[in-house]
Design a protein around this motif. Structure first.
Motif, PDB file in Angstrom:
ATOM      1  N   LEU A 182      99.314   1.029 129.893  1.00 18.21           N
ATOM      2  CA  LEU A 182      98.761   1.998 131.243  1.00 18.21           C
ATOM      3  C   LEU A 182      96.961   2.186 130.761  1.00 18.21           C
ATOM      4  O   LEU A 182      97.339   2.552 128.939  1.00 18.21           O
ATOM      5  N   PRO A 183      96.446   2.344 130.846  1.00 18.06           N
ATOM      6  CA  PRO A 183      94.981   3.142 129.925  1.00 18.06           C
ATOM      7  C   PRO A 183      95.332   3.740 129.582  1.00 18.06           C
ATOM      8  O   PRO A 183      96.136   5.067 130.034  1.00 18.06           O
ATOM      9  N   LEU A 184      94.486   4.033 128.620  1.00 16.98           N
ATOM     10  CA  LEU A 184      94.717   5.323 127.507  1.00 16.98           C
ATOM     11  C   LEU A 184      94.618   6.811 128.391  1.00 16.98           C
ATOM     12  O   LEU A 184      95.400   7.846 128.618  1.00 16.98           O
ATOM     13  N   GLY A 185      93.902   6.926 129.354  1.00 15.27           N
ATOM     14  CA  GLY A 185      93.510   7.688 130.390  1.00 15.27           C
ATOM     15  C   GLY A 185      94.698   8.633 131.021  1.00 15.27           C
ATOM     16  O   GLY A 185      95.043   9.652 130.658  1.00 15.27           O
ATOM     17  N   PRO A 186      95.119   7.688 131.907  1.00 17.62           N
ATOM     18  CA  PRO A 186      96.653   8.681 132.841  1.00 17.62           C
ATOM     19  C   PRO A 186      97.736   8.299 132.125  1.00 17.62           C
ATOM     20  O   PRO A 186      98.332   9.144 131.744  1.00 17.62           O
ATOM     21  N   LEU A 187      97.770   7.471 130.200  1.00 13.71           N
ATOM     22  CA  LEU A 187      98.956   7.630 129.207  1.00 13.71           C
ATOM     23  C   LEU A 187      98.837   9.039 129.072  1.00 13.71           C
ATOM     24  O   LEU A 187     100.063   9.990 128.393  1.00 13.71           O
ATOM     25  N   THR A 188      97.340   9.903 128.670  1.00 10.37           N
ATOM     26  CA  THR A 188      97.489  10.992 128.175  1.00 10.37           C
ATOM     27  C   THR A 188      97.922  12.549 128.841  1.00 10.37           C
ATOM     28  O   THR A 188      98.369  13.215 128.850  1.00 10.37           O
ATOM     29  N   ARG A 210      86.901  14.376 128.256  1.00  7.22           N
ATOM     30  CA  ARG A 210      86.880  13.050 127.558  1.00  7.22           C
ATOM     31  C   ARG A 210      87.772  12.690 126.919  1.00  7.22           C
ATOM     32  O   ARG A 210      89.106  13.379 126.396  1.00  7.22           O
ATOM     33  N   VAL A 211      87.973  11.111 127.565  1.00  9.29           N
ATOM     34  CA  VAL A 211      89.956  10.818 127.140  1.00  9.29           C
ATOM     35  C   VAL A 211      89.565  10.775 125.680  1.00  9.29           C
ATOM     36  O   VAL A 211      91.346  11.131 125.331  1.00  9.29           O
ATOM     37  N   LEU A 212      89.103  10.533 124.484  1.00 13.38           N
ATOM     38  CA  LEU A 212      89.594  10.515 123.333  1.00 13.38           C
ATOM     39  C   LEU A 212      89.742  11.760 122.652  1.00 13.38           C
ATOM     40  O   LEU A 212      90.651  11.990 121.984  1.00 13.38           O
ATOM     41  N   HIS A 213      89.525  12.908 122.839  1.00 12.51           N
ATOM     42  CA  HIS A 213      89.602  13.713 122.757  1.00 12.51           C
ATOM     43  C   HIS A 213      90.734  14.150 123.074  1.00 12.51           C
ATOM     44  O   HIS A 213      91.656  15.270 122.877  1.00 12.51           O
ATOM     45  N   ARG A 214      91.285  13.645 124.409  1.00 12.85           N
ATOM     46  CA  ARG A 214      92.102  14.376 125.267  1.00 12.85           C
ATOM     47  C   ARG A 214      93.914  14.061 124.253  1.00 12.85           C
ATOM     48  O   ARG A 214      94.525  14.386 123.726  1.00 12.85           O
TER      49      ARG A 214
END
Length: 245
Positions: A182-188, A210-214
């Protein structure tokens, strides 16, 4: 099993329901489904039992018009109701699509709703429908770093696996799903949806594009959960072994 097959199809390349191209049918306004106590996320799956007349009408319209889109939104408890007595709503919501449905003989529905995209509700629209409508704009994830989020994907996997193990809600199928590519966005999003967090925290995670902030917020949350659930120590043996004396 239906949820497991759907998620497997989504993230193993055999289904494109969550692709941007799948939103070509999206037209304003959004059909709103305010549901207290629930924050829905992209990539998640929500089973719904539809029984109220207004949401039966909403489902009928979503199916009849062909887009099958419904927007889940959290009512705000900290803001007074509108003049019409309707609860105020959060600005950020989740656009979903009816992936499977069962129409019951008495007019009720059982649905599986797939989260597609974050949306910002910009203006509620007066309507003669039983349900509420609003204009909205879709929101894209913002990537602020390497596509894989450097160390964050592995850290999220490891911490989440440990959390579900220590808290006694270990679901091997879910853990296996989250350990796919999974890409990081869907994973979070899936971790945020799964964790038993307050709706206030989940709403903040939904509003964070912001994906990294999540990811960083979830790493901190998972760390706090682990601190509250220390690893169990081995129980003392009883009766104890005989002394060698």
């Amino acid at each position: 099993m239906a949820l497991e097959r759907l998620h497997h199809a989504l993230f193993c390349g055999t289904c494109t329901m969550a692709d941007d191209g799948d939103l070509r049918s999206f037209r304003n306004p959004c059909r709103l489904f305010p549901l207290p106590g629930l924050v829905f996320f992209p990539h998640a799956i929500l089973p719904l039992h539809i029984f109220e007349p207004r949401y039966r009408q909403m489902t009928e319209d979503a199916l009849a018009e062909g887009d099958r889109l419904i927007t889940m939104v959290l009512p705000r408890a900290d803001v007074p109701e509108t003049l019409e007595g309707a609860p105020a709503l959060e600005e950020i919501a989740c656009l979903g699509r009816v992936f499977q449905h069962q129409r019951l003989p008495d007019g009720r529905f059982n649905l599986l709703l797939l989260g597609l995209k974050r949306v910002r509700l910009t203006r509620e629209i007066p309507t003669e429908k039983l349900y509420r409508l609003a204009e909205a704009e879709t929101l894209e994830d913002v990537e602020l770093g390497p596509p894989e989020g450097d160390h964050r994907r592995n850290d999220l996997h490891n911490l989440f696996r440990e959390v579900v193990t220590r808290t006694g809600v270990n679901d091997p199928k879910l853990v296996a799903l989250l350990e796919t590519s999974l890409p990081l966005g869907p994973l979070t999003d899936l971790i945020a949806y799964t964790l038993g967090l307050t709706v206030e925290i989940k709403q903040r995670l939904l509003a964070e594009t912001r994906v990294l902030h999540r990811a960083d917020a979830l790493l901190e949350i998972l760390g706090r959960i682990l601190a509250q659930h220390p690893r169990a120590t081995q129980a003392p043996i009883f009766p104890p072994p005989f002394s060698s004396n």
